[in-house]
Design a protein around this motif. Structure first.
Motif, PDB file in Angstrom:
ATOM      1  N   LEU A  87     -26.345  33.299  17.742  1.00 27.90           N
ATOM      2  CA  LEU A  87     -26.907  34.326  16.877  1.00 27.90           C
ATOM      3  C   LEU A  87     -26.049  35.585  16.929  1.00 27.90           C
ATOM      4  N   PRO A  88     -25.968  36.306  15.804  1.00 30.93           N
ATOM      5  CA  PRO A  88     -26.641  36.073  14.518  1.00 30.93           C
ATOM      6  C   PRO A  88     -25.968  34.961  13.712  1.00 30.93           C
ATOM      7  N   ARG A  89     -26.688  34.457  12.758  1.00 30.77           N
ATOM      8  CA  ARG A  89     -26.232  33.323  11.955  1.00 30.77           C
ATOM      9  C   ARG A  89     -26.260  33.710  10.485  1.00 30.77           C
ATOM     10  N   LEU A  98     -38.406  38.016  12.873  1.00 29.56           N
ATOM     11  CA  LEU A  98     -37.636  36.935  13.495  1.00 29.56           C
ATOM     12  C   LEU A  98     -36.520  36.470  12.572  1.00 29.56           C
ATOM     13  N   ALA A  99     -36.862  36.237  11.313  1.00 34.81           N
ATOM     14  CA  ALA A  99     -35.862  35.771  10.354  1.00 34.81           C
ATOM     15  C   ALA A  99     -34.731  36.785  10.200  1.00 34.81           C
ATOM     16  N   LYS A 100     -35.083  38.045  10.131  1.00 32.34           N
ATOM     17  CA  LYS A 100     -34.056  39.079   9.970  1.00 32.34           C
ATOM     18  C   LYS A 100     -33.149  39.158  11.195  1.00 32.34           C
ATOM     19  N   GLY A 137     -29.180  38.381  11.381  1.00 33.82           N
ATOM     20  CA  GLY A 137     -28.364  39.550  11.668  1.00 33.82           C
ATOM     21  C   GLY A 137     -28.662  40.728  10.768  1.00 33.82           C
ATOM     22  N   ALA A 138     -29.697  40.616   9.919  1.00 39.59           N
ATOM     23  CA  ALA A 138     -30.073  41.741   9.068  1.00 39.59           C
ATOM     24  C   ALA A 138     -30.689  42.862   9.888  1.00 39.59           C
ATOM     25  N   GLY A 184     -28.676  42.617  23.027  1.00 39.67           N
ATOM     26  CA  GLY A 184     -28.360  43.035  21.668  1.00 39.67           C
ATOM     27  C   GLY A 184     -27.261  42.167  21.116  1.00 39.67           C
ATOM     28  N   TYR A 185     -26.811  42.488  19.913  1.00 38.93           N
ATOM     29  CA  TYR A 185     -25.671  41.794  19.328  1.00 38.93           C
ATOM     30  C   TYR A 185     -24.415  42.621  19.590  1.00 38.93           C
ATOM     31  N   PRO A 186     -23.296  41.951  19.766  1.00 39.26           N
ATOM     32  CA  PRO A 186     -22.043  42.690  19.973  1.00 39.26           C
ATOM     33  C   PRO A 186     -21.743  43.615  18.800  1.00 39.26           C
TER      34      PRO A 186
END
Length: 598
Positions: free
Chosen positions: A443-445, A562-564, A568-569, A596-598
């Motif tokens: 993730l994110p995808r 969850l979907a967002k 990655g939104a 978190g995301y990078p």
């Protein structure tokens, strides 16, 4: 509106047998004049005008009226004067009246509680009309309540705004959001004619296997729960509804559901001070109107092993005298097995009043319970002064929260329930609550073919639709909470050729078939994302998935969030409000963890 209030007051005053003189705007109860004809007029005492409307109202009530005020029950029917045969039959069986209006006129209860299965609660306008109908029939304005905790406990569904619930709020760490959510929720309830909510939950969930609290708690840290409980008390009050903190002295460390059994809390008195007491102390300081008792044994607080609802040391010694609570003490529902294991339904209401309770919630047989309290007064087991203490608190709450002055609602205002502004607030909370527990880079995808499977038919379909709205080609396949071999085989077959598999989980335990489903999917080529839509404790039992998310909720805003996050939104920003233990008892993910995301 004004004429309706006057007629209700007139009905109430006509119910007393004493002569009533109105002096200077105050109601004074005098002896019947027929008994005093031989007394010279100049020797009779002059009635002083009253300045306390609560005392005026209390003085105007018969003992039967006052005992009625001690009860809050549910009635059946989508309208106050329902003619639905099933609702009429249910009301006759439980309440001895055909409909809600006839019941409140006859028994003059302190309040009514709504449930979707009893009252329909099909639209804000219907709920508002039901509320107004019941108020119009009641001599004393009613407390009209429900359990609208949000998340896993919700009685009024869409179009009312659906907030994610307590634990997701705890994951945001945002007290302002918690207060705003409660204020919005309170305003929506009040627009539908409700004036009281049995929330927030002030329990500290320190038992991952707790079968009845879980995500209803803000978390496992006493300070965090205290802060959020106080914030929600302030918010609900600002929104216009009375508020009840529950379940005293604390229901967060039990493996038994008090709906079906009698839990035992093994905390020491010192552990109670450190773990369980702070949220109730904070809620009381913030202005909680009520505190709800728990049906559980707490030997360190009362070695008689009486359930807390029936315990004088707990309700009076701790709650009243130690914590200084002066508001209304309400029992949890008296039709729950936790309070009925040792005593008959005729004894429980009396024992609860002797322990220090004021408002008796949902006795299984209202006529029996009402008569039992009257008999206890007649026998001297209870005094009328003791009844007056509780009624005075209940009437005082109704006056202080404006229920007596303005009991009804403008039915047109119900159209504002679920406004765009309110829905946006729920969406914002959900977006910031999703917690990323583990991620190997899956993730994110960005788009692709996704299978959504696992727990909950509505959950899987809504999550698939939300992923579709975020650019995925998503298909839902529900397998349930205990998928068998055929369901697991169907899911693994459906996963073939997919770019991603998302598994919704809820209440996973050691040896759960949901864990077998995840293991079978992990054996396939597609990466697997586990999304816990209940407690985050599921993660301890699912093996090394490619990514693990905690949404804490299966409400529409949480599934959309969850979907967002998957797409990655929205970047994951939630932080665990509990420790997640591993299979061997070690801490797998600590309180505060969140990637978190990078």
């Amino acid at each position: 509106m004004r004429s309706a209030k006057l007629s209700r007051k007139a009905v109430l005053l006509s119910s007393v047998t004493a002569a009533v003189a109105v002096v200077g705007g105050g109601v004074v109860i005098a002896e019947a004049t027929a008994d005093r004809e031989d007394e010279p007029e100049e020797d009779r005492p002059v009635a002083e005008p009253s300045t306390d409307p609560v005392e005026d109202l209390l003085a105007s009530m018969s003992l039967e009226d006052k005992v009625g005020q001690l009860f809050m029950v549910y009635v059946h029917g989508e309208t106050a004067d329902t003619g639905d045969p099933d609702a009429v039959a249910s009301n006759r069986e439980r309440l001895g009246a055909d409909d809600g209006a006839a019941f409140v006129a006859a028994y003059r209860p302190g309040g009514v509680i709504y449930f979707d299965w009893a009252n329909g609660l099909t639209s804000p306008e219907q709920v508002a009309a039901l509320s107004n109908g019941l108020q119009a029939a009641s001599a004393v304005p009613l407390l009209i309540a429900t359990d609208q905790e949000y998340g896993s406990v919700v009685r009024i569904g869409e179009p009312a705004t659906q907030f994610p619930g307590a634990m997701p709020l705890g994951a945001t760490r945002d007290l302002d959001a918690a207060e705003r959510a409660a204020a919005i929720a309170g305003a929506e309830l009040r627009a539908m004619g409700l004036n009281h909510n049995f929330a927030p939950d002030a329990d500290v969930n320190v038992d991952p296997a707790n079968p009845v609290i879980g995500v209803r708690s803000f978390g496992s840290d006493p300070e965090l729960v205290a802060d959020f409980a106080a914030a929600q008390v302030r918010g609900y009050r600002a929104g216009g509804v009375a508020v009840s903190a529950k379940h005293f002295p604390g229901h967060g460390d039990t493996g038994t559901d008090s709906h079906v059994g009698l839990p035992v809390i093994t905390h020491t008195a010192e552990e109670w001070e450190r773990i369980d007491a702070p949220p109730f102390t904070a809620a009381i300081a913030a202005g909680a109107d009520m505190v709800m008792s728990a049906h559980l044994q707490f030997p360190a607080l009362d070695d008689s092993l009486a359930p807390a609802t029936l315990s004088h040391p707990i309700l009076t010694g701790l709650l009243r005298e130690r914590l200084g609570f002066t508001g209304v003490v309400v029992t949890d529902a008296l039709d729950m097995q936790g309070v009925r294991t040792e005593y008959g339904d005729d004894r429980v209401p009396v024992l609860a009043l002797l322990a220090g309770a004021d408002l008796l919630l949902m006795p299984p047989d209202l006529p029996l319970a009402h008569e039992a309290v009257l008999n206890a007064v007649a026998s001297g087991e209870l005094t009328e002064d003791r009844i007056d203490e509780s009624v005075r608190r209940i009437l005082g709450l109704k006056h202080s929260r404006g229920i007596v002055d303005d009991p009804e609602t403008d039915e047109g205002a119900a159209g504002a329930v679920g406004s765009d502004e309110h829905l946006a607030a729920a969406e914002d909370i959900a977006d910031r609550s999703v917690t990323l527990l583990a991620n190997d880079g899956t993730l994110p995808r960005a788009g692709g073919s996704v299978l959504v499977t696992g727990w909950g038919e509505n959950t899987t379909q809504r999550l698939a639709a939300a992923l579709g709205a975020n650019g995925f080609d998503a298909e839902a396949l529900v397998t349930g909470d205990e998928p068998g071999a055929d369901a697991i085989a169907a899911a693994t077959a459906a996963a073939a050729g997919r770019d991603l598999v998302v598994v919704a989980t809820r209440d996973v335990r050691a040896g759960s078939p949901q864990a077998d489903l995840v293991a079978a999917l992990l054996a396939g080529p597609a990466p697997v994302v586990a999304a816990a839509v209940g407690t985050p404790y599921d993660a301890a039992h699912l093996g090394e998935v490619n990514a693990s998310l905690a949404a804490y909720s299966y409400t529409a805003p949480s599934l959309a969030a969850l979907a967002k996050v998957i797409a990655g939104a929205v970047a994951p920003s939630g932080a665990l409000p509990v420790d997640v233990p591993g299979a061997s008892g070690e801490v797998l993910y600590p309180f505060g963890h969140g990637l978190g995301y990078p």
